[in-house]
Structure formats: C-alpha cells, structure tokens
Design an enzyme around this catalytic site. Structure first.
Site, mmCIF file in Angstrom:
data_model
loop_
_atom_site.group_PDB
_atom_site.id
_atom_site.type_symbol
_atom_site.label_atom_id
_atom_site.label_comp_id
_atom_site.label_asym_id
_atom_site.label_seq_id
_atom_site.Cartn_x
_atom_site.Cartn_y
_atom_site.Cartn_z
ATOM 1 C CG HIS A 123 -2.104 -1.150 1.113
ATOM 2 N ND1 HIS A 123 -1.834 -2.295 1.162
ATOM 3 C CD2 HIS A 123 -3.301 -0.593 0.776
ATOM 4 C CE1 HIS A 123 -3.143 -2.860 1.184
ATOM 5 N NE2 HIS A 123 -4.067 -1.929 0.635
ATOM 6 C CE LYS A 143 -10.693 12.859 -16.542
ATOM 7 N NZ LYS A 143 -12.333 12.985 -16.027
#
Length: 287
Positions: free
Chosen positions: A102, A149
């Site tokens: 992660h 985005k």
C-alpha cells in the site's frame, strides 16, 4: 488498420497491448487519467487538460512521465497512427511497477503511461444531442478527493450501470444535504426560470471539469447570467432546461430527471446554443 495503443514508450496493437501485473494502477488504482476530445484529429481544450493532468499527478506525488511538449508529440502521434479525426484520447499514468504494497515504493520507480484513441460518430452524437437524454439520481458515495482525476471509478461505474438499467444516459450524485454534486462522468447544469445558469462550484467535492471551465468563459462572453451554486433534484425538475458537460458529452441536453420531465421535456434553446458555441470554440483552439 487495427487500433494502436501507446504503452510505456512503444506503439503496440491495441488487442495485444499489456501492462505489468504489478502496475500500481491495476493493483491499487494508484493512477490518474485524462481525456481529450478530438476535432479533425486535433486535441480540444489542450491547456485545461494538461493543467488538470499536472495537478492530479502532483496531488498524488507522481512525477510527470515526460515534459508537456514531449507528451503533446506522443499524443499526436498516437492519434495519427490510429487515423482518427473525431473521437477521444485517453491517457493513464500510474505510479509505476513495484511489488504490491500500500505504501509508495521505497526505491523510486518510473511512472507507467498508456494512451488509447477511439473514434466517435459525430453525426450520431449530434442526433443524440438533438433528442436529449435522461438522468437518474443516486446517493453520493465516492471518496473525498473527487477533484483528483484518478482511475478509482468503481462508484461511478456502478452509478452508470444503474442509469443504463433504467434507460438513462447519466447518473447525478446527490450529497447528504440533498444537493447534486456532479454526474458519474460529467458536470451537471440547470437553467432557472429567470434564465440563470447554475452549476456546482469546484470548492465542493467535484471534478474540475475542463469543458465546464471553457463553457463558463463562453457564457460570460455572451452576457448570460451564471451562478456557481448547488441545486437539488427538485430544482432540476422545476428548471426550464438542464444539461451535462464533459469531454465526451461536450454539452448534452437533459430532458428528464428520475423520469420527471425538465421544463417541457424537450431540448431547449440555451443548451442547444451553448453546444454550438462550445464546439466552435473547441475547433478554434484545438492543437
């Protein structure tokens, strides 16, 4: 000629192109994307899309894979190899390839970049705009940084599927206060009874739509009134017109919300005019 994709420095046949299994975009949605509309083989709204790409990458601390000038060359070459005049160009940049974890890679890795192009039937798109589309509403359930985005679009995909199953073209997210935030892949607009255009301000958790910004400039140039203020689904149904904006939709009239007609339930003059003005501006400024 088959479609061609640009993948990490090489042009490959679209059906044979691949990314590494440990690309962080695939594993963790640790990636951003950008979409340009194509008019006559040229990139529309270039400055806005490049600026938004750079901002999205910066927010995630991913370096630009190349300079803006070099990227422009690669985008144009991908378009040329696909021989597309009217369509969309998709760019995705991930943090890169690294063993799955992660946290960011300890050792620096190079960003991974993919570009694809698809054609659009402009005649069919204009026919769709002339007829208008319907939208549904759905509770806002996305993360708190929709201004970036990213490729993490599962809530958007589920909302789009729900819209499709109900015969609609788009889904509008509604926040906990009852206001429309934006569409699953577009910005949302209405026209009030007094002719004022309304759309959500970007201080809210919405994407900073490039088409939206260009349209705001055009609206102000025409002298039309605009108010960056949220609206409810009930206000949308009571509006004289509604529409959505985006690189794919351009300016697309909305004639129904959750099955209820907007205005007279037909495409109105404001959205029609703004679509024409936007396309004219996009063609003029495309590179």
């Amino acid at each position: 000629m088959g479609r061609i994709a640009y993948v990490n420095g090489a042009f490959e046949r679209h059906g044979e192109a691949a990314v590494h299994i440990e690309d962080r975009g695939y594993q963790l949605a640790d990636a951003v994307y950008e979409v340009w509309a194509l008019f006559d083989g040229r990139l529309a709204d270039p400055e806005g899309h490049f600026a938004r790409l750079e901002r999205s990458l910066s927010e995630l601390k991913i370096p630009m894979p190349m300079s803006r000038r070099a990227l422009t060359v690669v985008l144009r070459e991908t378009v040329r190899q696909n021989r597309v005049k009217d369509g969309l160009v998709y760019l995705q940049v991930s943090r890169g390839v690294a063993p799955r974890d992660h946290a960011f890679p300890t050792d620096p890795v190079s960003p991974a970049m993919i570009i694809t192009v698809k054609a659009i039937d402009r005649a069919a798109a204009e026919a769709k705009a002339a007829k208008g589309v319907s939208v549904i509403t759905t509770p806002e359930n996305r993360w708190g940084r929709c201004d970036i985005k990213t490729v993490g679009l599962l809530p958007n995909a589920l909302a789009k599927q729900a819209a499709k199953e109900r015969g609609a073209a788009e889904a509008w997210f509604v926040d906990e206060l009852g206001f429309v935030t934006e569409g699953a892949s577009s910005n949302a607009w209405i026209v009030d009874a007094d002719g004022t255009l309304r759309t959500r301000d970007t201080n809210a958790n919405i994407l900073r739509g490039v088409t939206r910004y260009t349209l705001l400039d055009l609206i102000r140039e025409t002298g039309m009134k605009v108010d960056e203020r949220p609206f409810t689904p009930a206000e949308a149904k009571a509006a004289t017109e509604a529409f959505i904006t985006g690189a794919g939709a351009l300016v697309l009239p909305v004639i129904a919300v959750d099955g209820a007609p907007v205005g007279k339930g037909v495409v109105g003059p404001v959205a029609t005019r703004l679509r024409r003005l936007y396309i004219e501006r996009a063609r003029e400024t495309a590179i």
